[in-house]
Design an enzyme around this catalytic site. Structure first.
Site, PDB file in Angstrom:
ATOM      1  N   ASP A  42      46.591  41.608  47.253  1.00  0.00           N
ATOM      2  CA  ASP A  42      46.842  41.096  45.469  1.00  0.00           C
ATOM      3  C   ASP A  42      46.245  42.863  45.091  1.00  0.00           C
ATOM      4  OD1 ASP A  42      44.413  40.351  45.844  1.00  0.00           O
ATOM      5  OD2 ASP A  42      43.903  39.039  44.724  1.00  0.00           O
ATOM      6  N   LYS A 111      46.371  35.436  53.816  1.00  0.00           N
ATOM      7  CA  LYS A 111      44.794  35.402  53.675  1.00  0.00           C
ATOM      8  C   LYS A 111      44.989  35.114  52.428  1.00  0.00           C
ATOM      9  CE  LYS A 111      42.797  39.443  51.891  1.00  0.00           C
ATOM     10  NZ  LYS A 111      42.728  38.962  50.427  1.00  0.00           N
ATOM     11  N   GLU A 180      33.413  41.782  52.640  1.00  0.00           N
ATOM     12  CA  GLU A 180      33.643  42.669  51.232  1.00  0.00           C
ATOM     13  C   GLU A 180      32.456  42.883  50.819  1.00  0.00           C
ATOM     14  OE1 GLU A 180      37.097  42.107  49.107  1.00  0.00           O
ATOM     15  OE2 GLU A 180      36.466  44.161  47.340  1.00  0.00           O
TER      16      GLU A 180
END
Ligand code: KIV
Length: 270
Positions: A42, A111, A180
């Site tokens: 995204d 995901k 992340e």
């Protein structure tokens, strides 16, 4: 062909490579280069759709681009990102949205930006045959809750919670985990603790694999996070090509004779 099972076997012996792609030509280049996983992230919101964040990205935008990527990919595992509020609101709707990524768009997995709230969801989707890649640490869809795009898991409590949530997703059936923007030593401990592969971005060198956003890699992004890296200057190549085209049209050099054809019988229409 790369499979979710194959990635598990690869973890720990050979680094897993993952890049984002949002269109067929880019996916083809990435696939032919032997990258293991293509994520239709995204991140397309900022990277190619001109939004300020990932929040406005819709399920249809991700689905259409996943279909383009899947059509151009022969070997890599194609993972479709579930955009903001396309999951977790209503179970039937989540299953419909995630299932559509596999059924209609041709993705191999989805995901999900994860937290406590996605453990059951991960289990349900996995039971239904929809492989889930979890995502912990900085989860950009929560930017309004996190107060920005800063590093996560930076206190002992936060790091322990992250490790526990990672374990819960593994138990729930997630086949891999994106980490992340977290401390490298936390990512290293999560990687050592889990049997599923971890794929890091801004999470150090000890993850089982690495992922970057393709526009950062290409040098096409207006703004890039501090943990990204540029491996080429595609923007300069694009600028050169566009300049050459403009000049060729303006000077009459293009189109040349070989670019079109006249039919003599059509010389005199009046
Ligand atoms: O959307 C995306 O591209 C991502 C990666 C940065 C992991 O979530």
């Amino acid at each position: 062909m790369v499979t979710t099972q194959g990635l598990r076997e690869q973890a720990g012996s050979e680094p897993i490579t993952m890049l984002t792609a949002y269109d067929a030509p880019t996916a083809r280049v990435i696939d032919e280069a032997g990258i293991d996983v293509i994520l239709v992230g995204d991140s397309m919101g900022n990277a190619v759709l001109g939004y300020e964040s990932t929040l406005p990205v819709t399920i249809e935008e991700v689905k259409n681009r996943t279909a383009a990527v899947a059509r151009a990919t022969e070997n890599a595992l194609v993972v479709a990102d579930m955009p903001f509020l396309s999951f977790g609101v209503d179970e039937a709707e989540t299953i419909h949205n995630a299932g559509g990524m596999l059924k209609e768009a041709g993705a191999d997995a989805v995901k999900i930006e994860s937290g406590h709230h996605t453990v059951e969801l991960t289990e349900r989707l996995t039971q239904l045959g929809i492989p889930v890649m979890a995502h912990l640490g900085l989860t950009p869809q929560s930017v309004n809750q996190l107060g920005g795009y800063g590093r996560q898991g930076t206190t002992v409590d936060a790091a322990r919670t992250l490790l526990a949530t990672a374990r819960d997703h593994q138990e729930a059936g997630a086949f891999s985990l994106v980490l992340e923007h977290i401390p490298a030593n936390v990512a290293a401990q999560v990687t050592a603790e889990l049997s599923i592969p971890t794929i890091g971005i801004g999470a150090g060198a000890d993850c089982d694999g690495q992922v970057l956003v393709i526009t950062d890699v290409f040098g096409l992004a207006d703004r890039s996070p501090p943990f990204s890296a540029q491996f080429g200057d595609v923007k300069a190549e694009m600028e050169t090509a566009v300049d050459r085209y403009r000049e060729a049209v303006e000077t009459g050099e293009f189109p040349a004779d070989e670019h079109s054809r006249s039919d003599p019988e059509l010389d005199e229409l009046y």
